[in-house]
Structures are given as structure tokens and as C-alpha cells.
Write an enzyme that holds these catalytic residues in place. Sequence first.
Site, PDB file in Angstrom:
ATOM      1  CE  LYS A 181      -4.080  -1.986   0.247  1.00  0.00           C
ATOM      2  NZ  LYS A 181      -3.748  -3.419   0.236  1.00  0.00           N
ATOM      3  CD  GLN A 182      -2.014   4.081  -1.928  1.00  0.00           C
ATOM      4  OE1 GLN A 182      -2.199   3.085  -1.218  1.00  0.00           O
ATOM      5  NE2 GLN A 182      -2.931   4.545  -2.753  1.00  0.00           N
TER       6      GLN A 182
END
Length: 372
Positions: A181-182
Site C-alpha cells: 500500500k501507499q
Amino acid sequence: MNIPLSQPDITDAEIDAVVSVMRSSRLSIGPSQQEFESLFASYIGVAHAVAVSSGTAGLHLALLALGIGPQDEVIVPSFTFIAAVNAIRYVGADPIFIDIELQTMNLNPALIEAAISARTRAIVVVHTFGLPAEMDSILAIARRHNLFVIEDACEAIGAEYRGKKAGSFGDAAVFAFYPNKQITTGEGGMVLTPHARIERELRALRNQGRYESDDWLQHSIIGYNYRLSEIACAIGAVQMKRIESILGSRKSVAEKYHRRLAGDRRIELPPNTIAGCSISWFVYVIRLHNRYSRLHRDAVLDALGLAGIGCARYFAPVHLQPAYAGLKRMQHLPVSESVGERTIALPFYNHLSDADIDYVYDQLKRALDGLE
């Protein structure tokens, strides 16, 4: 070459934060959790944030806290990671799949009302690949039919729809922090809600059914061990302080891919701009032109893998998964099925180099040439 599909961005600041927690006397339910929750709520612009052990746990608790259970129906896209649908089944409710829009790959608002029945209680809105769904239309439908809206924003931290952050629209919103994920905490998730009553339920549900007024061995409701450790929260707090830099790096990588891949008519690029939206780049997913089949896509995946390039199909529609073969209300979802047969996620992470992007394109072009 060995280019992974994804790679977390961890600096000395995160490592120092972990060491600090390890030297403290609090490894769970401590100041790092409070800081992470506070930073997250402030960033998204929602009153309450509750850290949990995963995005999947967050989806489960959001449904429970909203009172959704057996005999209820929840509208959800099939073109999504399976956790969004599994959580519906965890609470005994039935997922009702609807198709997606071709351009955005988000659920198609025009199809929602036809799927609503007397048993429908909620809509799970997935902001696919970090592109916000059409929230104005979805919220209007939800209001007309008195439905809850849960945002699955696990792929969309920092994305914006008409000037507001994804995750700030629904009765509850869920984010995830898996390493691809970011931002990451290793494993972890966050549930946001504007409702104090829902926050109270979430905090009790994640902590073995204890309300904050209960003592440690009093359990007012049946709950779960869905807590997020102080170590994970400490990492998350540091990542939140770096969030704009992280998102900027990912946007830069996406733009480089766009420039490199533009003009090859054999592939469709992900949307780079959508009116009224700001994309948070989670993955970079191309799809083959519709003259190609799933077998062609799989041949390209195999060729890239042999060249040392991490890649994957995103997503296999959930309604076609073996785990959901027995659903009573099955239907044909032509866009989800077509897109699902032709998607390819290319390597994507903050520090992917120009040379790596060039190599990926060269090998992708070679694989596509082999299809002719």
C-alpha cells in the site's frame, strides 16, 4: 534483472520509532496508537479513527458496528480484492454484485438501484486502484433508500473527490497498510467514522468486546482481538508524517510509465486524470486491448516473469471465484469479466528507477510482439 511487483518505503525514521517502542513499557494500546489514529483522522478530515489489525478486520468491524447481519444484503462490486466481499459473509449477510464502469473500474452508480431489494442495508464502495468512485451519485441513492455507505478506501489514501479526501463520505471508511500500500505498517488497517456511536462500537469490538468503561475482565459484547500493536502504529505515525512525499513519489512513477507506454495501441493505460478527482497511485494496472483474450494476458505475464519482472493480474472478479460459486443471486457482469481477463499490474513502488521502467517496457513490448 529482478524487479519486484511492489516494495515498501521504510527509512531510518520508522526504524528509530520501532526501537523507541521496544525500549518502552507499552507494546499495545499506548501513545503510538493514539498518535497514529489522531494523525489519520486529521488527514482524512473525519472525527474518529480506530486502528485495527488489517483492512479486512476493519471491513468486518465496520459492518458489525452498523448492525449488518444475517438476512441482510450488501451491494458491492465484484471487481475488487476478495476481502471486501469476505467481510460481508463474515457477518452472515449476502453480497449483491454489480458491474463496474469501464474507464474507472469503479462500481457503476447507474446499476445500483436495480440491485436494491427490501433486504438491502448497505453499499460497499471500493475506490479501485486509488481512483475515487462517483460519490455524489452513490450517496444520493443511499439517502433515497436509507442505506449505509461503507467506503473501502484500502487502496486510496490521499485520493480526493471534489476537494474531499476519499474515506470522508461514508458512515464508515476502511484503509489498509499491507506492504504494497501507499503507506505501510507491515500489517494493519484503520476504520474511520463521523459517528461517535459507531466509534464506541468499533473500539469495543476490536478489543474483545470491552467498552472503555469496562474493566479488563469485563466484556459487554462479543468482540475480537483486532488490535494493532504499538510497533505497527509507530511505523504508521512516521509514514503519515511523510505521506505527501510518498504520494508525490508514486505519482511521479505513474507519470513516467504513462510517458513510456503512451502510443502503444495494444494496451489501455490507467486513467491519469478524471474530472473532479485526484488519484492516489496504489498500483499501475494496464489492460490488453479487447482483441486479446485471457490466454494472451497469461502469456504476457509468463514472459514478464521469465524476464525477472514482478507482475500480477488485478483482479479476478469475485463472483467467478470458487469460494463464491454457490451464491443464489448470480449474474453476468460483462465489464468486470472482460476487464478481469486482460489486466496486468506492472512493478510499482516509490523508488522505481527510470532504467527499471525502461526495462519493463522493453520486455512488455517484446511479449506483446510475440502475440502477433
